[in-house]
Motif scaffolding. Structure first.
Motif, PDB file in Angstrom:
ATOM      1  N   ALA A  36     -57.883 -14.645  36.427  1.00 41.63           N
ATOM      2  CA  ALA A  36     -59.227 -14.352  36.924  1.00 41.63           C
ATOM      3  C   ALA A  36     -59.582 -15.432  37.937  1.00 41.63           C
ATOM      4  CB  ALA A  36     -60.233 -14.354  35.776  1.00 41.63           C
ATOM      5  N   HIS A  37     -60.521 -15.090  38.821  1.00 39.12           N
ATOM      6  CA  HIS A  37     -61.006 -16.069  39.793  1.00 39.12           C
ATOM      7  C   HIS A  37     -62.460 -16.373  39.434  1.00 39.12           C
ATOM      8  CE1 HIS A  37     -57.455 -15.151  42.261  1.00 39.12           C
ATOM      9  NE2 HIS A  37     -57.666 -13.921  41.846  1.00 39.12           N
ATOM     10  N   ASP A  38     -62.688 -17.579  38.924  1.00 40.85           N
ATOM     11  CA  ASP A  38     -64.016 -17.908  38.422  1.00 40.85           C
ATOM     12  C   ASP A  38     -65.040 -18.085  39.540  1.00 40.85           C
ATOM     13  OD1 ASP A  38     -63.168 -17.796  35.810  1.00 40.85           O
ATOM     14  OD2 ASP A  38     -62.624 -19.924  35.752  1.00 40.85           O
TER      15      ASP A  38
ATOM     16  N   ASP B 161     -65.143 -13.263  44.181  1.00 38.78           N
ATOM     17  CA  ASP B 161     -64.647 -11.898  44.112  1.00 38.78           C
ATOM     18  C   ASP B 161     -63.350 -11.845  44.926  1.00 38.78           C
ATOM     19  OD1 ASP B 161     -67.155 -11.437  42.946  1.00 38.78           O
ATOM     20  OD2 ASP B 161     -68.020 -10.740  44.837  1.00 38.78           O
ATOM     21  N   GLU B 162     -62.578 -10.776  44.738  1.00 41.93           N
ATOM     22  CA  GLU B 162     -61.304 -10.661  45.438  1.00 41.93           C
ATOM     23  C   GLU B 162     -61.132  -9.222  45.912  1.00 41.93           C
ATOM     24  OE1 GLU B 162     -57.775 -11.228  42.957  1.00 41.93           O
ATOM     25  OE2 GLU B 162     -56.883 -12.306  44.648  1.00 41.93           O
ATOM     26  N   MET B 163     -60.809  -9.069  47.198  1.00 47.72           N
ATOM     27  CA  MET B 163     -60.672  -7.732  47.782  1.00 47.72           C
ATOM     28  C   MET B 163     -59.216  -7.407  48.079  1.00 47.72           C
ATOM     29  SD  MET B 163     -61.773  -6.208  51.416  1.00 47.72           S
ATOM     30  CE  MET B 163     -60.059  -6.007  51.888  1.00 47.72           C
ATOM     31  N   PHE B 164     -58.785  -6.238  47.656  1.00 46.58           N
ATOM     32  CA  PHE B 164     -57.452  -5.733  47.964  1.00 46.58           C
ATOM     33  C   PHE B 164     -57.594  -4.434  48.755  1.00 46.58           C
ATOM     34  CE2 PHE B 164     -57.080  -7.860  43.863  1.00 46.58           C
ATOM     35  CZ  PHE B 164     -55.873  -8.543  43.924  1.00 46.58           C
ATOM     36  N   LEU B 165     -56.883  -4.337  49.873  1.00 49.40           N
ATOM     37  CA  LEU B 165     -56.771  -3.081  50.614  1.00 49.40           C
ATOM     38  C   LEU B 165     -55.290  -2.763  50.765  1.00 49.40           C
ATOM     39  CD1 LEU B 165     -57.754  -0.777  52.551  1.00 49.40           C
ATOM     40  CD2 LEU B 165     -57.635  -2.458  54.394  1.00 49.40           C
TER      41      LEU B 165
ATOM     42  N   GLU C 286     -60.738 -10.511  34.503  1.00 56.18           N
ATOM     43  CA  GLU C 286     -59.292 -10.639  34.362  1.00 56.18           C
ATOM     44  C   GLU C 286     -58.596  -9.412  34.949  1.00 56.18           C
ATOM     45  OE1 GLU C 286     -57.883 -12.902  30.551  1.00 56.18           O
ATOM     46  OE2 GLU C 286     -59.340 -11.358  29.992  1.00 56.18           O
ATOM     47  N   HIS C 287     -57.508  -9.666  35.659  1.00 51.52           N
ATOM     48  CA  HIS C 287     -56.763  -8.567  36.272  1.00 51.52           C
ATOM     49  C   HIS C 287     -55.300  -8.951  36.401  1.00 51.52           C
ATOM     50  CE1 HIS C 287     -58.195 -11.199  39.493  1.00 51.52           C
ATOM     51  NE2 HIS C 287     -57.188 -10.790  40.246  1.00 51.52           N
ATOM     52  N   ARG C 288     -54.471  -7.927  36.449  1.00 47.08           N
ATOM     53  CA  ARG C 288     -53.030  -8.149  36.632  1.00 47.08           C
ATOM     54  C   ARG C 288     -52.493  -7.096  37.595  1.00 47.08           C
ATOM     55  NH1 ARG C 288     -47.797  -6.884  34.834  1.00 47.08           N
ATOM     56  NH2 ARG C 288     -48.612  -5.029  33.804  1.00 47.08           N
TER      57      ARG C 288
ATOM     58  N   VAL D  92     -56.992 -19.460  45.395  1.00 48.10           N
ATOM     59  CA  VAL D  92     -55.649 -19.557  44.827  1.00 48.10           C
ATOM     60  C   VAL D  92     -55.251 -18.203  44.256  1.00 48.10           C
ATOM     61  CG1 VAL D  92     -54.273 -20.639  43.003  1.00 48.10           C
ATOM     62  CG2 VAL D  92     -55.934 -21.995  44.303  1.00 48.10           C
ATOM     63  N   ASN D  93     -54.051 -17.743  44.613  1.00 49.97           N
ATOM     64  CA  ASN D  93     -53.668 -16.378  44.237  1.00 49.97           C
ATOM     65  C   ASN D  93     -53.573 -16.179  42.724  1.00 49.97           C
ATOM     66  OD1 ASN D  93     -51.253 -17.925  44.024  1.00 49.97           O
ATOM     67  ND2 ASN D  93     -49.971 -16.151  44.467  1.00 49.97           N
ATOM     68  N   THR D  94     -53.260 -17.249  42.003  1.00 50.20           N
ATOM     69  CA  THR D  94     -53.122 -17.117  40.555  1.00 50.20           C
ATOM     70  C   THR D  94     -54.414 -17.452  39.815  1.00 50.20           C
ATOM     71  OG1 THR D  94     -52.186 -19.342  40.584  1.00 50.20           O
ATOM     72  CG2 THR D  94     -50.634 -17.502  40.483  1.00 50.20           C
TER      73      THR D  94
END
Ligand code: NI
Length: 129
Positions: free
Chosen positions: A53-55, A58-62, A92-94, A112-114
């Motif tokens: 997770a990124h505390d 937010d994280e965007m995927f296209l 949390e995401h995978r 950070v990607n992880t």
């Protein structure tokens, strides 16, 4: 606006396929542009990433090629070309991809990607394609 190191000033046309062809490692996002305090990144992914997770963001995927799966604790989604998702901070995401998948990511510089996970899959930041 920060520009790619070594490039002359002036807005450039960025070809995502060309940039993705330069990426030689899976799950290792490469910066292709910046806007304000955000990085625009591309990534090639295949196989399974780790739960994280990124505390702080937010994280965007296209998806620009292939199919991206993302597992959440309560469901799994599949994104196809032209589809995007914003994973809220703290969730949390995978991510996973059964076959080669290409992504565009927009996230604050230094993300950070992880995320919060300690993993050998952690990729260095600020690497340009
Ligand atoms: Ni993430």
């Amino acid at each position: 606006m920060q520009r790619e190191p070594g490039r002359s000033p002036g807005p450039a046309v960025i070809n995502l396929a060309d940039k993705l062809a330069l990426v030689d490692a899976p799950w290792s996002p490469r910066v292709v542009a910046t806007l304000n305090d955000y990085d625009v990144k591309v990534a090639r992914v295949t196989g399974e990433f780790i739960w994280h997770a990124h505390d702080d963001t937010d994280e965007m995927f296209l998806v620009v090629f292939g199919i991206l799966g993302i597992e959440f604790r309560d469901r799994t989604v599949e994104l196809r070309v032209g589809e995007m998702i914003v994973v809220p901070r703290g969730v949390e995401h995978r991510p996973f991809a059964r076959e080669e998948c290409h992504l565009l990511l927009i996230e604050p510089r230094g993300t950070v990607n992880t995320g919060d996970a300690d993993s050998p899959l952690r990729a260095p930041n600020d690497v340009w394609a």
